[in-house]
Scaffold this motif. Structure first.
Motif, mmCIF file in Angstrom:
data_model
loop_
_atom_site.group_PDB
_atom_site.id
_atom_site.type_symbol
_atom_site.label_atom_id
_atom_site.label_comp_id
_atom_site.label_asym_id
_atom_site.label_seq_id
_atom_site.Cartn_x
_atom_site.Cartn_y
_atom_site.Cartn_z
ATOM 1 N N UNK A 58 0.848 -1.178 0.000
ATOM 2 C CA UNK A 58 0.000 0.000 0.000
ATOM 3 C C UNK A 58 0.888 1.234 0.000
ATOM 4 N N UNK A 59 0.285 2.410 -0.122
ATOM 5 C CA UNK A 59 1.066 3.624 -0.258
ATOM 6 C C UNK A 59 1.671 4.131 1.032
ATOM 7 N N UNK A 60 1.227 3.601 2.172
ATOM 8 C CA UNK A 60 1.716 4.095 3.451
ATOM 9 C C UNK A 60 3.196 3.773 3.619
ATOM 10 N N UNK A 61 3.934 4.775 4.100
ATOM 11 C CA UNK A 61 5.364 4.642 4.376
ATOM 12 C C UNK A 61 6.205 4.418 3.130
ATOM 13 N N UNK A 114 3.057 13.308 -6.602
ATOM 14 C CA UNK A 114 3.137 12.214 -5.635
ATOM 15 C C UNK A 114 2.656 12.679 -4.266
ATOM 16 N N UNK A 115 3.109 13.868 -3.889
ATOM 17 C CA UNK A 115 2.703 14.438 -2.603
ATOM 18 C C UNK A 115 1.187 14.640 -2.553
ATOM 19 N N UNK A 116 0.615 15.130 -3.638
ATOM 20 C CA UNK A 116 -0.843 15.311 -3.728
ATOM 21 C C UNK A 116 -1.581 13.988 -3.584
ATOM 22 N N UNK A 117 -0.935 12.927 -4.065
ATOM 23 C CA UNK A 117 -1.570 11.607 -4.079
ATOM 24 C C UNK A 117 -1.238 10.792 -2.830
ATOM 25 N N UNK A 118 -0.594 11.421 -1.868
ATOM 26 C CA UNK A 118 -0.367 10.769 -0.585
ATOM 27 C C UNK A 118 0.882 9.923 -0.480
ATOM 28 N N UNK A 119 1.827 10.095 -1.421
ATOM 29 C CA UNK A 119 3.099 9.372 -1.374
ATOM 30 C C UNK A 119 4.198 10.343 -0.950
ATOM 31 N N UNK A 120 4.938 9.993 0.089
ATOM 32 C CA UNK A 120 6.005 10.866 0.559
ATOM 33 C C UNK A 120 7.068 11.012 -0.522
ATOM 34 N N UNK A 121 7.433 12.237 -0.839
ATOM 35 C CA UNK A 121 8.411 12.467 -1.898
ATOM 36 C C UNK A 121 9.396 13.553 -1.477
ATOM 37 N N UNK A 122 10.620 13.408 -1.950
ATOM 38 C CA UNK A 122 11.711 14.309 -1.613
ATOM 39 C C UNK A 122 12.422 14.719 -2.884
#
Length: 307
Positions: free
Chosen positions: A2-5, A36-44
Motif C-alpha cells: 500500500x502507499x503508506x510509508x 506524488x505528494x498530492x496523491x499521498x506518497x512521501x516524496x523528496x
C-alpha cells in the motif's frame, strides 16, 4: 504494497516555467514530486537553486505545498533556472532552456546516499545530466538506489545518445513518449520506427523490466517482458500540456506503490495526465475529490458517446 510509508526521491531540475499566462513552478522532477505528494506518497527532491529572489520564491512554494527543501542546495554563483515556454500548434509546448543554471551544479553529499538507501524509488531524467557536475552526482547515486525509474524526457540540444545510454543502463524502469521511443530505439537500429520493434530492442539490449510509453491522443502502454497493457486517451479541452507527462508518471508510480493492477495504474495515470492538461501549468492545485469528479464526468461522457 500500500502507499503508506512509501518514499520516492526525485533528482533533478527545479525551475520557473515562464508561460504566456505568467510564471509557474516547474521542472520534471519537481512536478513528479508535487503530484506524488498530492496523491499521498512521501516524496523528496534533490536539486539546487540560486541565492536569488527566484530561488527564494521556489523554496517558499515548496514549503507551502509540504515538500521539504532540506535537500535543495543553494548556489551563490549560478542563478535559479527559468525556462521560456511557448504554446505552439496542437497545444505543443516549446521550451527554451537556459544554461548554465544552479541545477547544473548539484554537488554530491553523503546524506543523499543515506536518503536513497531508505527510499523505495529514485526518479531521474536526462535533462539533469546535460552538465558534467550534476551528471557525476547522479551517476554516483544510481548505484545506491533500490529501484531506479528513468524519465527519458529528451530536450534538444541538451542530451547526447551516449549519456542517455548511460542512464538507460542503470534503469529498472523507463517512461518515455512515442517520439522518444522512436529516437532511442533508432540509435539501436530500429529504422522502421515501429513501436513494438522498439520496445523489443530496449528490453533485449538493456534488460529493462518495465517500459511505459505515452502516445498523446493514442493513449498509453505499459510493457513488461511477458505482458502489454494499453489504455486509451481521455478526451479533454486542453489548456496546456505543460507537465502532463510528469503527472502521468506520478499517478502511475503512486498506484504501483499501492499494489494496484497494471490496468488500474494506466487508467489513473492517463486520467490525471488529462486532468492536468485542462489546467494552467504543471502543478495546479487539486484534491482527490476533484479527480473523482473528473473521472465520473469522463465516464458519463463515454456512456453517452456509446449510446
Amino acid at each position: 504494497m500500500n502507499g503508506e510509508n512509501k518514499n520516492v526521491v526525485c533528482f533533478g531540475e527545479i525551475l520557473w516555467d515562464m508561460l504566456p499566462s505568467g510564471k509557474k513552478p516547474g521542472g520534471a522532477p519537481m512536478n513528479v514530486a508535487y503530484h506524488l505528494n498530492r496523491l499521498g506518497i512521501q516524496s523528496t527532491i534533490i536539486s539546487r537553486i540560486g541565492d536569488d529572489e527566484a530561488g527564494r520564491e521556489l523554496s517558499s512554494f515548496l514549503d507551502n505545498i509540504g515538500l521539504s527543501t532540506e535537500n535543495i542546495q543553494i548556489d551563490s554563483d549560478h542563478e535559479t533556472s527559468k525556462v521560456i515556454a511557448c504554446i505552439g500548434a496542437d497545444n505543443e509546448v516549446l521550451y527554451e532552456i537556459i544554461a548554465p543554471v544552479a541545477w547544473d551544479f548539484i554537488q554530491y553529499e553523503e546524506r543523499f546516499a543515506t536518503l536513497l538507501q531508505a527510499a523505495d524509488v529514485l526518479v531521474y531524467g536526462s535533462l539533469i545530466a546535460r552538465n558534467e557536475a550534476s551528471r557525476d552526482t547522479l551517476l554516483s547515486l544510481l548505484g545506491k538506489a533500490r529501484y531506479r525509474l528513468f524519465d527519458v524526457n529528451l530536450r534538444a540540444p541538451h542530451y547526447t545518445p551516449a549519456v542517455v545510454d548511460q542512464l538507460m543502463q542503470a534503469a529498472d524502469a523507463i517512461k518515455l513518449n512515442i517520439h522518444e521511443l522512436v529516437a532511442v530505439s533508432g540509435w539501436l537500429g530500429n529504422r522502421s520506427g515501429d513501436e513494438y520493434a522498439g520496445i523489443g530492442l530496449l528490453q533485449d539490449y538493456y534488460g529493462i523490466q518495465e517500459i511505459i510509453v505515452t502516445k498523446g491522443s493514442q493513449g498509453a502502454s505499459y510493457y513488461t517482458p511477458n505482458s502489454r497493457h494499453d489504455y486509451p486517451a481521455v478526451s479533454v479541452d486542453v489548456k496546456d500540456t505543460v507537465g502532463s507527462g510528469d503527472s502521468f508518471l506520478a499517478a502511475f508510480l503512486a498506484q504501483k506503490l499501492r499494489g494496484e493492477t497494471s490496468d488500474n495504474m494506466l487508467e489513473f495515470a492517463t486520467t490525471l495526465g488529462a486532468y492536468v492538461t485542462t489546467q494552467s501549468g504543471a502543478c495546479p492545485p487539486y484534491s482527490r475529490m476533484d479527480l473523482n469528479r473528473f473521472m465520473w464526468e469522463k465516464y458519463l461522457e463515454s456512456i453517452q458517446w456509446k449510446q
